[in-house]
Design an enzyme around this catalytic site. Sequence first.
Site, PDB file in Angstrom:
ATOM      1  CB  SER A 172      -0.969  -0.026   1.180  1.00 30.90           C
ATOM      2  OG  SER A 172      -1.932   0.990   1.063  1.00 30.90           O
ATOM      3  CG  ASP A 278      -7.008  -1.935  -3.904  1.00 30.79           C
ATOM      4  OD1 ASP A 278      -7.526  -0.840  -3.624  1.00 30.79           O
ATOM      5  OD2 ASP A 278      -5.822  -2.190  -3.644  1.00 30.79           O
ATOM      6  CG  HIS A 308      -6.074  -1.401  -0.088  1.00 29.69           C
ATOM      7  ND1 HIS A 308      -5.277  -1.265  -1.202  1.00 29.69           N
ATOM      8  CD2 HIS A 308      -5.398  -0.794   0.925  1.00 29.69           C
ATOM      9  CE1 HIS A 308      -4.182  -0.612  -0.885  1.00 29.69           C
ATOM     10  NE2 HIS A 308      -4.223  -0.320   0.407  1.00 29.69           N
TER      11      HIS A 308
END
Length: 329
Positions: A172, A278, A308
């Site tokens: 991320s 996501d 995510h």
Amino acid sequence: MSGQTAPSSNPIIAVDPYKHLEITLNPDGSLTRNPNRFPNTSATPDPDQPIPVLSKDVTFNQSNNTWARIFLPREALGASSGANKLPLIVYYHAGGFIHCSAATTGFHLFCSKMALELQAIVVSVEYRLAPEHRLPAAYEDAMEALHWIKTTQEEWLKQHADFGNCFLMGSSSGGNIVFNAGLRAAGEVDDLEPLKIQGLILHQPFFGGSQKVESELRVVNDPILAPGVSDVLWELSLPIGADRDHEYCNPTATKESKLWEKLVSVGWKVLVTGCDGDPLIDRQVAVVKLMEEKGVKVKSQFREGDHHGVDFTQPAKAKALFLVLKEFI
């Protein structure tokens, strides 16, 4: 399921990003964070403990309170010094630039399992958080960690890590750090020796932009990145006055950077992983296409569904990811 699409006529459910993130913005620009939201786990350096992976914390910049947690498969301790050295993965954790730590339990467990499954040494980097330390502070810390590794006398790294087989990996926001620090590192390959980076791994990397892309409008029920959360994270992380088309956030908006030439010239391979549940999937695909256009040796692995951060909450998903990483490394 997180990959479900909402009809365009349906309004997006309003979410208070600050409540979702459990933060309060203070008058001085700092954050008050819920200290109980992300539990921590202590390192376990004692070889007498019956665990498959040992870990220890080592400070590399005391004034910035930046340090690294090193994960070493127990089996490596029995190997003679210099024999069968292990690949080195330098890892940067997730948290939207504002949350979490190398000690956060989710990332501690993830790195421990990764070290075991890949039979690699993992160095998880503790970098400074925004908004108290806005970007590029995290990129600077990422680079400082690499320069520390190349000269360290730390026993586990010196005896068991193959400095010639190093990969940078981030999840991320950590994937964003690997991308931006990787571009910088490509311009400093000689200064980083004997550390030799072989590739970059961007795991569900966090990118953005001023204009919403289709996946950000389509995926409105992601448990991590609810609508509006990404915007607040960027607002808190980017340099004051920068918008979401800044190069740190949106690489596709600034395609002419000379740093791309460096990344191509060093010949590193790049892996981008993600899933179509996501909201950031279209951003990630666009960056992969940009890398291909620039001549970067890039591979992508995008799964159907999921959401995510799924690899930190579902062990089976993490195990599947580790198989992909093992093949790449």
